[in-house]
Design an enzyme around this catalytic site. Structure first.
Site, PDB file in Angstrom:
ATOM      1  N   ASP A  15       0.859  -1.255   0.008  1.00  0.00           N
ATOM      2  CA  ASP A  15      -0.018   0.061   0.012  1.00  0.00           C
ATOM      3  C   ASP A  15       0.977   1.349   0.055  1.00  0.00           C
ATOM      4  O   ASP A  15       0.711   2.012  -0.751  1.00  0.00           O
ATOM      5  CB  ASP A  15      -1.014   0.094   1.138  1.00  0.00           C
ATOM      6  N   ARG A  94       0.359   2.798  17.700  1.00  0.00           N
ATOM      7  CA  ARG A  94       0.141   3.825  16.831  1.00  0.00           C
ATOM      8  C   ARG A  94       0.553   5.361  17.739  1.00  0.00           C
ATOM      9  O   ARG A  94       1.000   6.158  16.802  1.00  0.00           O
ATOM     10  CB  ARG A  94      -1.469   3.949  16.689  1.00  0.00           C
ATOM     11  N   ASP A 123      -7.165   2.387  12.104  1.00  0.00           N
ATOM     12  CA  ASP A 123      -5.894   3.175  11.949  1.00  0.00           C
ATOM     13  C   ASP A 123      -5.928   4.345  11.663  1.00  0.00           C
ATOM     14  O   ASP A 123      -5.138   5.374  12.007  1.00  0.00           O
ATOM     15  CB  ASP A 123      -4.768   2.250  11.366  1.00  0.00           C
ATOM     16  N   SER A 179      -3.080  -8.901   4.472  1.00  0.00           N
ATOM     17  CA  SER A 179      -2.333  -7.560   4.800  1.00  0.00           C
ATOM     18  C   SER A 179      -1.714  -7.900   6.233  1.00  0.00           C
ATOM     19  O   SER A 179      -2.307  -8.333   6.933  1.00  0.00           O
ATOM     20  CB  SER A 179      -3.195  -6.390   4.854  1.00  0.00           C
TER      21      SER A 179
END
Length: 415
Positions: A15, A94, A123, A179
């Site tokens: 990506d 994160r 996310d 993914s």
């Protein structure tokens, strides 16, 4: 004429490699940013790929120490968990990544930050809310929410075809289209064939842990030492002692990985309102959390633990999952973790064996909440059995009233 400089969160995967090329097509100058958060990755290969695609600069920020000390160990202290099974491996990383990305963006004079999060996932929320808290005037570019981007790349096959067209090497293939996202705490697997919740993950999908069926037939023993709820020492079977926080976590990972500990396969509720299926490997965090919970049974007051488990743990976990780390409520709840942990001092003896962690014993030299004499069925010292009669009598007052009320109505309690 450049539209300006953008700091892209770049993993080197499918990506973000396509997004890097697309941002360049749109006329932006791109600084590729990669956080070293403990993922097993070839950083030099990522650098070469980013620069080959056209990034102006490639910057790696090593945030492993901060990740362990400021986020992972507090998560162990609070026994963080989402929907009773997910140990928040992605969510935990994160805030650390976002903070490092904003620092690089400011250092490099970027007016905007960009990410490769999908428009249906958690996310995007986690990163962007963190960005806006850390740098309120920042511009955020989210290609997967831009019609020009997602109409051009309708699915992973389009991405793979574009990568082939542009000669961009990627790890994903049409045979393995899921993914992944990896950090020191875990790896996640989503999308592709996994979107059918009834599809069993293929054995070769799992990356970090040995299949429990293939794990050693002999258990591996170890001791975890805690001070105020944080792991401070890990002692191995051969008496090797590990005390550095990062090394403690890496060693816990190694033990758990080779013994098949930490795999889950779940359907969870995303913050955005969509259910999703995810497979996760969270080896070391599973090991440390399991032993920590065990020691709390010995060292934490009953009511303190009840309040923490009822309010603090679920609130902290939900805020973290929803991307609300850098918020007033996030800051407030984090201050509530440590007070419950001041007595969590001691050692847990445990073993890892074929996918599980077993607690074998625990002791504390400083905390005396447990009294073997009081608990003993063989001694009459300490707590006297006859004293329980008064306790039962007072507890029974309202229960007797309830029973009388039922009988007066001509009914009887039953199973």
């Amino acid at each position: 004429m450049s539209k300006g400089k953008v700091c892209l969160a770049y993993s080197g995967g499918l990506d973000t490699s396509i997004i890097l090329a697309w941002l360049l097509e749109q006329g932006y100058e791109v600084v590729a940013f990669l956080a070293n958060i403990g993922q097993e990755e070839d950083f030099e290969a990522a650098r070469e790929k980013a620069l080959k695609i056209g990034a102006t600069k490639f910057i790696v920020s090593d945030v492993r120490k901060e990740f362990v000390e400021e986020v992972l160990f507090p998560a162990v202290q609070v026994n963080a968990i989402y929907e009773n099974v997910y140990l928040l491996g992605t969510s935990l990383a994160r805030p650390v990544i976002a903070k490092a990305q904003i620092e690089v963006a400011e250092q490099e004079g970027c007016f905007a930050v960009a990410h490769g999060c999908t428009g249906k996932g958690n996310d995007q929320v986690r990163f962007e809310l963190s960005f806006y808290a850390l740098k309120p005037d920042v511009v955020c570019i989210a290609p997967w929410r831009d019609p020009e981007f997602f109409e051009r790349f309708a699915g992973r096959n389009d991405l793979l075809n574009y990568a082939a067209e542009k000669d961009i090497p990627v790890a994903q293939t049409k045979a393995k289209p899921w993914s992944t996202d990896e950090n020191m705490a875990h790896i996640s697997f989503e999308a592709g064939i996994l979107e059918d919740p009834n599809t069993t993950p293929p054995k070769d999908m799992w990356k970090l842990t040995v299949d429990p069926e293939d794990a050693p037939d002999k258990p591996e023993f170890f001791d975890v030492h805690f001070e105020k709820g944080k792991p401070v020492k890990l002692v191995l079977e051969n008496k090797t002692e590990v005390t550095d926080p990062v090394e403690i976590f890496l060693t816990a990972n190694a033990i758990a990985r080779r013994n098949g500990v930490g795999r889950i396969d779940i359907v969870e509720n995303r913050f955005i309102g969509i259910k999703s299926r995810g497979c996760y490997e969270t080896p070391g965090l599973t090991l440390l959390r399991t032993t920590h919970i065990d020691l709390e049974g010995l060292t934490v007051d009953r009511e303190v633990r009840s309040i923490r488990d009822t309010f603090v743990t679920p609130t902290y976990s939900k805020l973290l999952y929803n991307g609300l780390y850098f918020t007033p409520e996030g800051e407030y709840v984090r201050t509530m973790i440590q007070p419950s942990q001041n007595t969590v001092n001691g050692v847990v003896r445990a073993k890892a064996y074929k996918g599980n962690v077993y607690n074998l014993g625990r002791y504390s030299e400083t905390e005396k909440l447990y009294d073997a004499t009081e608990s003993s069925m063989d001694e009459l010292t300490g707590f006297h059995p006859q004293e329980a009669g008064g306790f039962i009598t007072t507890q029974a007052i309202r229960i007797k009233k309830y029973g009388e009320s039922v009988r007066e109505k001509g009914k009887f309690l039953g199973l």
